[in-house]
Structures are given as structure tokens and as C-alpha cells.
Design a protein around this motif. Structure first.
Motif, PDB file in Angstrom:
ATOM      1  N   MET A  74     -26.602  50.655  29.952  1.00 45.56           N
ATOM      2  CA  MET A  74     -27.585  51.730  29.861  1.00 45.56           C
ATOM      3  C   MET A  74     -28.849  51.266  29.142  1.00 45.56           C
ATOM      4  O   MET A  74     -29.965  51.589  29.560  1.00 45.56           O
ATOM      5  N   LEU A  75     -28.699  50.461  28.085  1.00 45.11           N
ATOM      6  CA  LEU A  75     -29.876  49.941  27.389  1.00 45.11           C
ATOM      7  C   LEU A  75     -30.735  49.098  28.323  1.00 45.11           C
ATOM      8  O   LEU A  75     -31.968  49.210  28.329  1.00 45.11           O
ATOM      9  N   GLU A  76     -30.081  48.246  29.124  1.00 47.81           N
ATOM     10  CA  GLU A  76     -30.819  47.393  30.059  1.00 47.81           C
ATOM     11  C   GLU A  76     -31.493  48.214  31.144  1.00 47.81           C
ATOM     12  O   GLU A  76     -32.638  47.952  31.523  1.00 47.81           O
ATOM     13  N   ALA A 123     -37.623  47.761  25.361  1.00 47.38           N
ATOM     14  CA  ALA A 123     -36.704  47.323  24.310  1.00 47.38           C
ATOM     15  C   ALA A 123     -37.117  47.924  22.964  1.00 47.38           C
ATOM     16  O   ALA A 123     -36.267  48.359  22.180  1.00 47.38           O
ATOM     17  N   VAL A 124     -38.424  47.948  22.724  1.00 48.69           N
ATOM     18  CA  VAL A 124     -38.924  48.570  21.489  1.00 48.69           C
ATOM     19  C   VAL A 124     -38.589  50.059  21.487  1.00 48.69           C
ATOM     20  O   VAL A 124     -38.132  50.610  20.475  1.00 48.69           O
ATOM     21  N   TRP A 125     -38.795  50.707  22.636  1.00 43.58           N
ATOM     22  CA  TRP A 125     -38.481  52.139  22.761  1.00 43.58           C
ATOM     23  C   TRP A 125     -36.984  52.377  22.497  1.00 43.58           C
ATOM     24  O   TRP A 125     -36.618  53.306  21.784  1.00 43.58           O
ATOM     25  N   THR A 129     -35.595  54.688  19.481  1.00 45.60           N
ATOM     26  CA  THR A 129     -34.908  55.943  19.805  1.00 45.60           C
ATOM     27  C   THR A 129     -33.403  55.871  19.687  1.00 45.60           C
ATOM     28  O   THR A 129     -32.751  56.887  19.450  1.00 45.60           O
ATOM     29  N   LEU A 130     -32.836  54.685  19.878  1.00 47.12           N
ATOM     30  CA  LEU A 130     -31.375  54.552  19.862  1.00 47.12           C
ATOM     31  C   LEU A 130     -30.860  53.590  18.803  1.00 47.12           C
ATOM     32  O   LEU A 130     -29.662  53.492  18.582  1.00 47.12           O
ATOM     33  N   GLY A 131     -31.778  52.824  18.180  1.00 50.88           N
ATOM     34  CA  GLY A 131     -31.378  51.897  17.142  1.00 50.88           C
ATOM     35  C   GLY A 131     -30.895  50.551  17.646  1.00 50.88           C
ATOM     36  O   GLY A 131     -30.461  49.717  16.873  1.00 50.88           O
ATOM     37  N   ASP A 132     -30.993  50.333  18.972  1.00 49.06           N
ATOM     38  CA  ASP A 132     -30.532  49.062  19.563  1.00 49.06           C
ATOM     39  C   ASP A 132     -31.449  48.738  20.740  1.00 49.06           C
ATOM     40  O   ASP A 132     -31.707  49.596  21.588  1.00 49.06           O
ATOM     41  N   ALA A 133     -31.943  47.503  20.788  1.00 47.07           N
ATOM     42  CA  ALA A 133     -32.903  47.129  21.827  1.00 47.07           C
ATOM     43  C   ALA A 133     -32.246  46.604  23.096  1.00 47.07           C
ATOM     44  O   ALA A 133     -32.876  46.535  24.129  1.00 47.07           O
TER      45      ALA A 133
END
Length: 136
Positions: A74-76, A123-125, A129-133
Motif C-alpha cells: 500500500m505504501l508503494e 514517500a514524503v507524504w 501522514t503514516l509515519g513510514d515512507a
């Protein structure tokens, strides 16, 4: 060190594609003059960097397929969607500027670097927002 085998394979694929991109771009810059006549050789040399970009995009897609952890995937995906939004926004806004004003055209070759920069912003966002890039 990357967190998973999928990330390690991604970094290898991306590294190979990036090296091929740089080498192919240098080859094209050295061997082809601006507006070189169209021939089988000039087209082949000019297309090589684009094929390397396809390899980079393929490495990203393969990463999504190979990541087992849904949160990391999901992060990717969020980074890629963010990058797509940045690239499409710039293309739409600059396209309107080109159509209705006398600004210089934005060469289409810049869209992949813009998209990649958007992924970095994604990645910054993610981090904010989630604490992990994610991977990078």
C-alpha cells in the motif's frame, strides 16, 4: 539494508535499468546529432533509453507483485499514485499554458523524471501522514 527480499530484488532490477538508461543516453548523445536523419540505426540508438525506462517501470510493477506485506505494498502504491498525480497535473497545466500562451513546450522526455520526482514526494507524504515512507 532493504527490509525484504522483494525490496532487494527491486533494487537490483532498478539499478540495472538505471545503469542501462545512463549508458544508452550517453551512447545516444555521443553518436546522434540533434535531429539526426531517421534510419534503422538512429531509431535503435534513440529508443534504447526508453526501453531502459520500461525496465524501471517493470521493476516497480514487479515489486508490487512480489511484496507479501499488504501494508508495504500500500505504501508503494500510494507513492506511485502520488507521482502519477504530480505528472498528470504538470502535463495538464503546462499543456494549457502551451495551448493558450507563448510558453516554451515541455519536452515529453521529462515526464518520467517528473513522475519519479512525484514518487519521491509521495514517500514524503507517506512519512508525514503514516509515519513510514516505504522502500526508499
Amino acid at each position: 539494508m532493504p527490509r525484504s527480499p522483494a525490496y532487494r530484488r527491486y533494487l537490483v532490477r532498478m539499478g540495472i535499468s538505471a545503469a542501462l538508461y545512463l549508458g544508452a543516453t550517453m551512447l545516444a548523445a555521443v553518436t546522434l546529432k540533434d535531429k539526426a536523419p531517421v534510419s534503422a540505426l538512429s531509431v535503435a540508438v534513440a529508443v534504447l533509453p526508453g526501453i531502459a525506462v520500461v525496465g524501471m517501470i517493470g521493476a516497480m510493477g514487479r515489486l508490487l507483485l512480489e511484496l507479501k506485506d499488504e501494508y508495504l505494498r500500500m505504501l508503494e502504491v500510494r507513492k506511485m499514485i502520488f507521482g502519477t498525480g504530480v505528472a498528470l497535473s504538470i502535463a495538464a497545466i503546462w499543456g494549457m499554458l502551451e495551448m493558450f500562451t507563448d510558453v516554451a513546450p515541455l519536452p515529453v522526455v521529462w515526464m518520467f523524471p517528473i513522475w519519479s520526482g512525484g514518487i519521491a514526494l509521495g514517500a514524503v507524504w507517506n512519512k508525514l501522514t503514516l509515519g513510514d515512507a516505504g522502500c526508499a
